[in-house]
Design a protein around this motif. Structure first.
Motif, PDB file in Angstrom:
ATOM      1  N   VAL A 242       0.836  -1.193   0.000  1.00 17.47           N
ATOM      2  CA  VAL A 242       0.000   0.000   0.000  1.00 17.47           C
ATOM      3  C   VAL A 242       0.871   1.242   0.000  1.00 17.47           C
ATOM      4  O   VAL A 242       0.491   2.288  -0.480  1.00 17.47           O
ATOM      5  N   GLY A 243       2.099   1.126   0.516  1.00 15.46           N
ATOM      6  CA  GLY A 243       3.009   2.258   0.562  1.00 15.46           C
ATOM      7  C   GLY A 243       2.895   3.047   1.848  1.00 15.46           C
ATOM      8  O   GLY A 243       3.311   4.183   1.921  1.00 15.46           O
ATOM      9  N   ALA A 244       2.315   2.435   2.860  1.00 16.31           N
ATOM     10  CA  ALA A 244       2.115   3.081   4.159  1.00 16.31           C
ATOM     11  C   ALA A 244       1.480   4.447   3.967  1.00 16.31           C
ATOM     12  O   ALA A 244       1.808   5.401   4.624  1.00 16.31           O
ATOM     13  N   GLY A 245       0.574   4.530   3.031  1.00 13.01           N
ATOM     14  CA  GLY A 245      -0.061   5.729   2.502  1.00 13.01           C
ATOM     15  C   GLY A 245      -0.283   6.874   3.459  1.00 13.01           C
ATOM     16  O   GLY A 245      -0.956   6.747   4.459  1.00 13.01           O
ATOM     17  N   GLY A 246       0.272   8.007   3.121  1.00 10.59           N
ATOM     18  CA  GLY A 246      -0.041   9.244   3.762  1.00 10.59           C
ATOM     19  C   GLY A 246       0.615   9.521   5.093  1.00 10.59           C
ATOM     20  O   GLY A 246       0.281  10.500   5.727  1.00 10.59           O
ATOM     21  N   ARG A 247       1.511   8.706   5.549  1.00  6.28           N
ATOM     22  CA  ARG A 247       2.147   8.976   6.827  1.00  6.28           C
ATOM     23  C   ARG A 247       3.332   9.910   6.636  1.00  6.28           C
ATOM     24  O   ARG A 247       4.107   9.763   5.707  1.00  6.28           O
TER      25      ARG A 247
END
Length: 98
Positions: free
Chosen positions: A28-33
């Motif tokens: 997911v890409g560790a989205g948005g952190r």
């Protein structure tokens, strides 16, 4: 099944679920952190060997100028690069020939 085998199976299932969870997060890409990545040049960490007396004097100068030793050395390297532009240009020409 013995108690040891049961314990080992439970351990494998727990570890397996942990691995699957980390794989999904990375997919997911560790989205948005955190902050969004900027398009800028990153610093490279290097190691230099210098005489202890020289390093101590550079630390004192950095302290008096309210800078880090890293900032002082980086500044000196920038000045050195600017004073040797013709050498860099010649290097670039030689690399294009190859």
């Amino acid at each position: 099944m013995g108690k040891l085998e049961e314990r080992e199976n439970r351990r494998k299932s727990v570890i397996g679920s942990m691995i699957e969870r980390t794989e999904t997060l990375s997919a997911v890409g560790a989205g948005g952190r955190g902050r969004p990545k900027e398009d800028r040049e990153l610093k490279r960490r290097i190691s230099l060997s210098v005489l202890p007396s020289l390093y101590e004097d550079i630390q004192k100068i950095a302290y008096m100028q309210r800078k880090s030793v890293s900032e002082l050395v980086a500044g000196m390297m920038v000045e050195y690069r600017e004073s040797h532009k013709e050498v860099l240009d010649e290097y670039d020409k030689l690399q294009k020939i190859k």
